[in-house]
Design an enzyme around this catalytic site. Structure first.
Site, short mmCIF file in Angstrom:
data_model
loop_
_atom_site.label_atom_id
_atom_site.label_comp_id
_atom_site.label_asym_id
_atom_site.label_seq_id
_atom_site.Cartn_x
_atom_site.Cartn_y
_atom_site.Cartn_z
CD GLU A 103 -22.80 7.24 -45.70
OE1 GLU A 103 -23.08 6.54 -44.71
OE2 GLU A 103 -22.07 8.25 -45.64
CE LYS A 132 -24.03 -0.85 -60.54
NZ LYS A 132 -25.31 -1.60 -60.38
CB CYS A 175 -27.01 2.64 -43.96
SG CYS A 175 -27.29 4.40 -44.31
CD GLU A 201 -25.82 -2.76 -42.46
OE1 GLU A 201 -26.36 -1.65 -42.66
OE2 GLU A 201 -24.88 -3.19 -43.13
#
Length: 474
Positions: A241, A166, A275, A369
């Site tokens: 992750e 997906k 990331c 972040e």
């Protein structure tokens, strides 16, 4: 050369694939519902035993052919990465090269030993074998869509699993349809790889399906926590992750020209939407002003624009929600007392590379972040404070240290609570052959990479064999 796949016409149950740079419609995607997810899993369940029984050399050959198909269609794939995800061409070509590494390394997996002979009493052979898990669900993100899907799909398939993938709705083509077409052209049997399309509801249906043995997820920490809860209750294997709030530490003996180059790359590459992006620049006071001057000059020199039609350094952010998030963090940090040295403006989805000075540990640009082209700079008095500041986060993905002394850098690196540290490099660094993964809010300690794939995508079976039956206790 034939295209990898034909366009999908619009119709009931489809959504538009939109180019972030222009708003143009590139294609359409047929959306999946829960029934479609169940059908995809059923196909994978039916196909997996036959695929696992396929000879290792044939499985390896399929992976090699997939790599060759990608090489032949590189320009087409680059176009999708640029236009659908907002990548600049250099980033898109680097992504394709990295995907080729993933495919070639996955092709080597089936030829490796898949078991071992264990010590046991005389007269009995004791064997440990690694077997496929079954059906693996892969949920991939929009920022590096082809690579971050393929790094789980390729080794899982190579080791005899079937996969249901997906991709993120923003990049269903580059992260899903392209990947499926590559394997289809390479001759992967039907049902071994299935792609479903949709939002979080589709992801939940995939994660919660009882025939999914493992979920490999790359994405936000919030979603990762939800997936971890579901898989934990079902006792499924999960690889998470997740995000990062990564630090680049600049010591007072660093080459500031090279350090500012590393810092700019870490914060501005792919608009900071990675990331591994450098979200915090922690600089010792003696060199802070000079570092700020050089970093600001680099930011001002970078160009933004349509990456498909212009030669630019930065493309658009992925959508307006991401733009609003980035701008809110910059504005709130400036309102809290930080100096905005450059950037902080945008036109459309193009956000100018931004440098913030005088950032402190209680400001949004330090604690959140950002996932945008923003470089917050924090001053530290000495190495001890730099380490304390770097570790002052729930994330633990990657850090970098810039120094004139490799020995000094390594000593400091050992004190950083991250899964990855680069001395005299930048934070955005990965390849197919390393144990890649983070700690804390950056993931569950699982690792991607060639040397880790056997551990991630197979399970042990212990078996014993006697040449003849012997009496038992009763």
């Amino acid at each position: 050369m034939n295209r990898l796949f034909a366009p999908t016409p619009p119709g009931p149950g489809t959504r538009e694939v939109v180019e972030p740079a222009t708003g143009d419609v590139l294609d359409h995607v047929v959306l999946s519902d829960t029934a479609a997810v169940h059908a995809a899993v059923d196909e994978a369940v039916a196909a997996q035993p036959g695929w696992a029984a396929t000879s290792p050399m044939e499985r390896a050959a399929v992976l090699r052919r997939t790599a060759r198909v990608l090489e032949e269609h590189t320009d087409e794939v680059v176009e999708w990465l640029v236009r659908e995800s907002g990548s600049v061409r250099a980033k898109a070509r680097h992504e394709v090269a990295s995907v080729l590494d993933e495919l070639w390394s996955a092709a080597a997996l089936p030829a490796q030993p898949h078991g071992e002979l264990l010590p046991d009493p005389d007269g009995r052979h004791s064997i440990g074998r690694r077997l496929p898990l079954g059906v693996v669900g892969v949920i991939s993100p929009w920022n590096v869509p082809l690579l971050l899907g393929m790094r789980a799909v390729a080794p899982a398939i190579a080791l005899g699993n079937a996969v249901v993938l997906k991709p993120d709705p923003h990049t269903h083509v580059a992260g899903g349809r392209v990947l499926a077409a590559l394997f289809e052209h390479a001759g992967l049997p039907a049902g071994v790889l299935n792609v479903v399309a949709g939002d979080a509801r589709v992801g939940r249906a995939l994660t919660g399906h009882p025939d999914i043995a493992m979920i490999a997820f790359t994405g936000s920490t919030d979603v990762g926590v939800e997936i971890g809860a579901v898989t934990g209750r079902a006792l499924k294997r999960v690889s998470l992750e997740l995000g990062g709030n990564n630090a680049i530490i600049v010591l007072d003996d660093a080459d500031l020209d090279l350090a500012s180059s590393a810092g700019a790359t870490g914060s501005f590459f792919h608009q900071g939407q990675i990331c591994m992006a450098a979200g915090r620049h922690i600089v010792l006071r003696d060199v802070a002003e000079e570092y700020l001057a050089r970093l600001t000059a680099r930011a001002r020199a970078l160009t933004t624009g349509d990456p498909w039609r212009e030669d630019v350094a930065l493309g658009p952010l992925i959508d307006r929600a991401q733009l609003a998030r980035v701008d809110r963090i910059v504005r709130d940090t400036a309102a809290a007392g930080a100096r905005l040295l450059t950037g902080g403006t945008h036109h459309g989805l193009y956000y100018r590379p931004t440098v913030l000075a005088d950032v402190t540990a209680d400001m949004p640009a330090f604690t959140e972040e950002i996932f945008g082209p923003v470089a917050p700079v924090i001053v530290a008095e000495d190495e001890d404070e730099a380490v304390t500041l770097a570790n002052r986060t729930s994330y633990g993905l990657v850090a970098a240290v810039q120094t004139g002394s490799a020995e000094r850098g390594l000593a400091l690196a050992r004190r950083l609570a991250t899964g990855i540290v680069h001395v005299n490099g930048h934070t955005v660094d990965d390849n197919a052959f390393v144990p890649f993964g983070g700690r804390g809010a950056s993931g569950n300690g699982s690792r991607h990479g060639f040397g880790q794939s056997w551990h991630e995508f197979t399970q042990w079976q212990w078996s014993t064999v006697r040449f003849a039956a012997v009496p038992s206790q009763f």
